[in-house]
Design a protein around this motif. Structure first.
Motif, PDB file in Angstrom:
ATOM      1  N   PHE A 130      54.941  44.333  38.284  1.00  0.00           N
ATOM      2  CA  PHE A 130      54.415  42.967  38.222  1.00  0.00           C
ATOM      3  C   PHE A 130      55.237  41.937  38.977  1.00  0.00           C
ATOM      4  N   ASP A 131      56.465  42.283  39.294  1.00  0.00           N
ATOM      5  CA  ASP A 131      57.344  41.334  40.003  1.00  0.00           C
ATOM      6  C   ASP A 131      57.308  39.979  39.298  1.00  0.00           C
ATOM      7  N   ALA A 132      57.635  40.013  38.006  1.00  0.00           N
ATOM      8  CA  ALA A 132      57.511  38.820  37.170  1.00  0.00           C
ATOM      9  C   ALA A 132      58.416  37.678  37.610  1.00  0.00           C
ATOM     10  N   ALA A 133      59.507  37.976  38.324  1.00  0.00           N
ATOM     11  CA  ALA A 133      60.384  36.909  38.789  1.00  0.00           C
ATOM     12  C   ALA A 133      59.649  35.981  39.755  1.00  0.00           C
ATOM     13  N   ASN A 134      58.750  36.558  40.546  1.00  0.00           N
ATOM     14  CA  ASN A 134      57.985  35.761  41.512  1.00  0.00           C
ATOM     15  C   ASN A 134      56.579  35.424  41.030  1.00  0.00           C
ATOM     16  N   TYR A 135      56.042  36.240  40.127  1.00  0.00           N
ATOM     17  CA  TYR A 135      54.689  36.024  39.614  1.00  0.00           C
ATOM     18  C   TYR A 135      54.738  36.123  38.088  1.00  0.00           C
ATOM     19  N   PRO A 136      55.196  35.073  37.423  1.00  0.00           N
ATOM     20  CA  PRO A 136      55.483  35.152  35.985  1.00  0.00           C
ATOM     21  C   PRO A 136      54.272  35.176  35.062  1.00  0.00           C
ATOM     22  N   THR A 137      53.078  34.908  35.585  1.00  0.00           N
ATOM     23  CA  THR A 137      51.903  34.878  34.724  1.00  0.00           C
ATOM     24  C   THR A 137      50.716  35.584  35.377  1.00  0.00           C
ATOM     25  N   ALA A 138      49.802  35.998  34.543  1.00  0.00           N
ATOM     26  CA  ALA A 138      48.480  36.464  34.980  1.00  0.00           C
ATOM     27  C   ALA A 138      47.472  35.485  34.393  1.00  0.00           C
ATOM     28  N   THR A 139      46.352  35.303  35.063  1.00  0.00           N
ATOM     29  CA  THR A 139      45.350  34.350  34.571  1.00  0.00           C
ATOM     30  C   THR A 139      43.949  34.944  34.627  1.00  0.00           C
ATOM     31  N   PHE A 140      43.089  34.424  33.766  1.00  0.00           N
ATOM     32  CA  PHE A 140      41.674  34.778  33.793  1.00  0.00           C
ATOM     33  C   PHE A 140      40.876  33.487  33.670  1.00  0.00           C
ATOM     34  N   ARG A 141      39.902  33.313  34.568  1.00  0.00           N
ATOM     35  CA  ARG A 141      39.018  32.151  34.524  1.00  0.00           C
ATOM     36  C   ARG A 141      37.578  32.631  34.672  1.00  0.00           C
ATOM     37  N   SER A 142      36.763  32.306  33.704  1.00  0.00           N
ATOM     38  CA  SER A 142      35.388  32.782  33.725  1.00  0.00           C
ATOM     39  C   SER A 142      34.588  32.099  34.833  1.00  0.00           C
ATOM     40  N   THR A 143      33.622  32.841  35.343  1.00  0.00           N
ATOM     41  CA  THR A 143      32.696  32.296  36.335  1.00  0.00           C
ATOM     42  C   THR A 143      31.248  32.330  35.836  1.00  0.00           C
ATOM     43  N   ALA A 144      30.989  33.115  34.800  1.00  0.00           N
ATOM     44  CA  ALA A 144      29.637  33.196  34.227  1.00  0.00           C
ATOM     45  C   ALA A 144      29.723  33.750  32.808  1.00  0.00           C
ATOM     46  N   VAL A 145      28.879  33.219  31.936  1.00  0.00           N
ATOM     47  CA  VAL A 145      28.773  33.713  30.556  1.00  0.00           C
ATOM     48  C   VAL A 145      27.289  33.896  30.245  1.00  0.00           C
ATOM     49  N   GLU A 146      26.942  35.055  29.675  1.00  0.00           N
ATOM     50  CA  GLU A 146      25.532  35.308  29.344  1.00  0.00           C
ATOM     51  C   GLU A 146      25.433  36.115  28.058  1.00  0.00           C
ATOM     52  N   ARG A 147      24.309  35.962  27.375  1.00  0.00           N
ATOM     53  CA  ARG A 147      24.073  36.761  26.169  1.00  0.00           C
ATOM     54  C   ARG A 147      23.841  38.213  26.562  1.00  0.00           C
ATOM     55  N   ALA A 148      24.305  39.116  25.685  1.00  0.00           N
ATOM     56  CA  ALA A 148      24.125  40.548  25.940  1.00  0.00           C
ATOM     57  C   ALA A 148      23.632  41.239  24.675  1.00  0.00           C
ATOM     58  N   GLY A 149      22.878  40.517  23.846  1.00  0.00           N
ATOM     59  CA  GLY A 149      22.395  41.054  22.591  1.00  0.00           C
ATOM     60  C   GLY A 149      22.868  40.178  21.449  1.00  0.00           C
ATOM     61  N   ALA A 150      22.475  40.547  20.225  1.00  0.00           N
ATOM     62  CA  ALA A 150      22.908  39.785  19.058  1.00  0.00           C
ATOM     63  C   ALA A 150      24.420  39.905  18.919  1.00  0.00           C
ATOM     64  N   ASN A 151      25.092  38.773  18.822  1.00  0.00           N
ATOM     65  CA  ASN A 151      26.551  38.737  18.636  1.00  0.00           C
ATOM     66  C   ASN A 151      27.318  39.363  19.789  1.00  0.00           C
ATOM     67  N   ALA A 152      26.711  39.386  20.957  1.00  0.00           N
ATOM     68  CA  ALA A 152      27.369  39.975  22.121  1.00  0.00           C
ATOM     69  C   ALA A 152      27.191  39.080  23.341  1.00  0.00           C
ATOM     70  N   LEU A 153      28.239  39.013  24.146  1.00  0.00           N
ATOM     71  CA  LEU A 153      28.225  38.233  25.376  1.00  0.00           C
ATOM     72  C   LEU A 153      28.769  39.081  26.508  1.00  0.00           C
ATOM     73  N   ARG A 154      28.397  38.731  27.714  1.00  0.00           N
ATOM     74  CA  ARG A 154      29.006  39.329  28.903  1.00  0.00           C
ATOM     75  C   ARG A 154      29.649  38.187  29.678  1.00  0.00           C
ATOM     76  N   VAL A 155      30.957  38.282  29.843  1.00  0.00           N
ATOM     77  CA  VAL A 155      31.709  37.221  30.518  1.00  0.00           C
ATOM     78  C   VAL A 155      32.284  37.772  31.821  1.00  0.00           C
ATOM     79  N   THR A 156      31.861  37.190  32.923  1.00  0.00           N
ATOM     80  CA  THR A 156      32.377  37.555  34.237  1.00  0.00           C
ATOM     81  C   THR A 156      33.389  36.498  34.653  1.00  0.00           C
TER      82      THR A 156
END
Length: 235
Positions: A130-156
């Motif tokens: 990971f070379d954490a000294a130079n890249y100390p974090t990882a990130t996730f940012r959603s671009t789309a959210v959709e229903r995928a059934g009852a109580n289920a979502l698909r997050v891209t």
């Protein structure tokens, strides 16, 4: 939701990736390449038996004490170790009336990486992975959210590790909306699973003997910020 930048992590995430290789692992091409067990999909994604959970619109802040990103991979086909990525920071914006307006954003500090083996954690944070000294974090940012059934979502969304960004799809299960009894504030809980290739993020050492594919399992509890406007039930 715009898409839960959570969890989520990818960061969350993908992270586990690094945890793949053993410092003393033999050179690639010399051992078996069994893939780790497939990540378990959210229970009953079609919603054939689950009671529908009523979502509550609002902005939820991730609780790092009750959020965990777990990565699992195959080590030469002999074992399927795991690593945890904690100290997660992020928020989920949930729109109960139109989930497409929901979003997620999550930051995973590599300082929170924990395989329960100290020297291995240090190796994972090194330039070999990971070379954490130079890249100390990882990130996730959603671009789309959709229903995928009852109580289920698909997050891209976009997962970024070592300044390399790739799309990732999270299969999300809605666990609960309600008042968190200790915080006395509205809260939401989700689980999610995804599969990534660590080589896509520059942490592919020892693949394919140590599996390139990493299974991610995420669980998170998020609470409406203190002093924020009350969350709003769907409808």
């Amino acid at each position: 939701m715009r898409s839960p930048r959570l969890l989520l992590l990818p960061l969350s995430a993908a992270l586990v990736l690094a945890a793949c290789a053993n410092q003393d692992a033999p050179a690639p091409g010399t051992a078996g390449d069994a893939a780790p067990p497939a990540a378990t999909a959210p229970a009953d994604p079609a919603g054939t038996t689950a009671e529908t959970i009523t979502g509550v619109s609002g902005t939820y802040i991730l609780d790092p004490k009750h959020t965990d990103v777990i990565a699992q991979w195959s080590h030469f086909g002999f074992s399927n170790p795991i690593a945890h990525f904690g100290e997660v920071d992020g928020r989920i914006v949930y729109d109960a009336d139109n989930v497409a307006n929901s979003s997620v954003e999550v930051t995973l500090p590599l300082s929170g990486l924990n395989s329960h083996v100290g020297d291995f954690d240090e190796h994972l944070r090194s330039a070999d992975f990971f070379d954490a000294a130079n890249y100390p974090t990882a990130t996730f940012r959603s671009t789309a959210v959709e229903r995928a059934g009852a109580n289920a979502l698909r997050v891209t969304g976009d997962l970024t590790i070592k300044d390399i960004t790739r799309p990732v799809v999270l299969d999300v299960t809605i666990n609960k909306f309600g008042e968190q009894p200790m915080a006395k504030r509205p809260a939401a809980g989700f689980d999610a699973v995804a599969t990534i290739k660590r080589s896509d993020f520059g942490v592919g050492a020892y693949a394919p003997n140590v599996s390139d594919e990493v299974q991610l399992r995420i669980t998170t509890e998020a609470v409406v910020a203190e002093g924020a406007p009350a969350a709003t039930p769907a409808g």
